[in-house]
Each structure stands twice: as C-alpha cells, then as structure tokens.
Write a protein that holds these residues in place. Structure first.
Motif, PDB file in Angstrom:
ATOM      1  N   LEU A  23      40.088  49.350  27.958  1.00 36.51           N
ATOM      2  CA  LEU A  23      41.179  50.256  28.326  1.00 36.51           C
ATOM      3  C   LEU A  23      41.006  51.618  27.652  1.00 36.51           C
ATOM      4  O   LEU A  23      41.363  52.642  28.230  1.00 36.51           O
ATOM      5  CB  LEU A  23      42.524  49.624  27.957  1.00 36.51           C
ATOM      6  CG  LEU A  23      43.728  50.020  28.777  1.00 36.51           C
ATOM      7  CD1 LEU A  23      43.452  49.930  30.268  1.00 36.51           C
ATOM      8  CD2 LEU A  23      44.907  49.166  28.423  1.00 36.51           C
ATOM      9  N   GLY A 103      37.353  49.459  35.202  1.00 35.78           N
ATOM     10  CA  GLY A 103      38.436  48.467  35.248  1.00 35.78           C
ATOM     11  C   GLY A 103      37.907  47.074  35.528  1.00 35.78           C
ATOM     12  O   GLY A 103      38.350  46.092  34.921  1.00 35.78           O
ATOM     13  N   GLY A 106      36.511  45.550  32.547  1.00 38.90           N
ATOM     14  CA  GLY A 106      37.586  44.964  31.750  1.00 38.90           C
ATOM     15  C   GLY A 106      37.992  43.594  32.262  1.00 38.90           C
ATOM     16  O   GLY A 106      38.296  42.688  31.480  1.00 38.90           O
ATOM     17  N   PRO A 139      43.033  46.493  32.364  1.00 37.65           N
ATOM     18  CA  PRO A 139      42.023  47.523  32.657  1.00 37.65           C
ATOM     19  C   PRO A 139      41.799  47.723  34.152  1.00 37.65           C
ATOM     20  O   PRO A 139      41.563  48.846  34.603  1.00 37.65           O
ATOM     21  CB  PRO A 139      40.754  46.999  31.988  1.00 37.65           C
ATOM     22  CG  PRO A 139      41.212  46.040  30.974  1.00 37.65           C
ATOM     23  CD  PRO A 139      42.470  45.444  31.516  1.00 37.65           C
TER      24      PRO A 139
END
Length: 175
Positions: A23, A103, A106, A139
């Motif tokens: 993040l 993202g 993540g 994320p």
C-alpha cells in the motif's frame, strides 16, 4: 488543530497497516502521478498560453507566410509546441497503468500471508486469516482507485492539450 492532524495521521497509518507494505508503494506511485499531472495542468493553463502567444507574435511579424519555407517553419513551431505540451504524458499514462498491477501484487502478497497462517494454524482461526485477507484486498482497491483518478484526470488533461494546440494552429494562418 494539531489534535485533528494527529487523528488524521493515525487513521492513515492504520489504513496503511491493514494493507501491508504494498500500500505504501501504491501511495508513492499515486503521489508521483499526481505531482506530474499537476505540473502538466500548470503548464497547460499558465505557461503554454504565454509560449503560444510568443509563437503567434513571431508568425504575425513574418513578412513571408505563404512560401514553402514559411510553411516548414510553421510546422516546426507546431511540432515543438506539441512536443512541449506532451512532455511527461507518457510517464503519467504509464503510472496510471501500473497502479492496478501494484494493487494485484498486494493481492498476491496478502494471499501468501493467508496461506502462511493456514499452514501454521489451520483453517479454524478466521481472526488470524483476516489480516492476510485485508492485506490482499486493500492494495487492490487502492490501486484501482488510484488508476481511476489518473485515467479521469489524464484524459481531461489530454483533451485540454489538444484544444490548446488546435487554437495555436488556427492562430497561425497560412495561405
């Protein structure tokens, strides 16, 4: 005022902690993307009009605006204006495209954390798995939100640049 800032900072730190280290990478890319977009907005709204006025004045002060040579000068000035206008736009669009990929990174790291908890504690401990699931979803959401904001504003910026270049082109008459 200081208390409010500390509360906001604590909220941001808590949000970042639930999303994991990825993040912070999304936040860094988002910050860089927005710095570049704000610089381009500043350029298009305040710097480019002055530069375009200078080009128009140079064109209007020319004695010859009809010859082949004059047309090439006009094309060169237009090309330079377009190049100056589009500076850093490729970087902005690349950062927009990278946001969802970070993202997803993540998501992968969060799921690895979930599988690690499952391997150590089994599937009966939902509370311990929740941290990994949070690391997987936060994320991804942040990357998508960052990309959407970047797509929206970079598209507006592109349109504004095209309009500005068309106005410049129209202001340099040739016969």
């Amino acid at each position: 005022m200081m208390l409010i800032l500390m509360d906001v900072w604590d909220s941001v730190r808590g949000f970042m902690a639930t999303g994991g280290d990825i993040l912070w990478l999304v936040a860094g890319v988002l910050f860089l993307m927005w710095v570049l977009m704000l610089e381009r907005f500043w350029y298009v709204n305040w710097v480019a009009p002055k530069e375009h006025k200078g080009i128009i004045d140079l064109w209007n002060n020319r004695e010859d605006s009809t010859s082949w040579y004059a047309h090439r000068i006009r094309e060169a000035w237009m090309s330079q204006a377009k190049q100056d206008m589009n500076a850093r736009m490729l970087m902005i669009k690349t950062l927009v495209a990278i946001c969802p990929m970070i993202g997803l990174l993540g998501t992968v790291t969060g799921m690895i954390a979930v599988f690690d908890v499952m391997a150590v504690h089994g599937t009966s401990n939902a509370r311990m798995m929740a941290a990994g699931i949070s690391m997987a979803t936060m994320p991804t959401m942040a990357g998508m939100v960052a990309a959407l904001s970047g797509v929206f504003f970079s598209t507006r910026l592109d349109a504004k640049m095209k309009i500005s270049l068309e106005k410049l082109k129209d202001s340099l008459p040739h016969h």
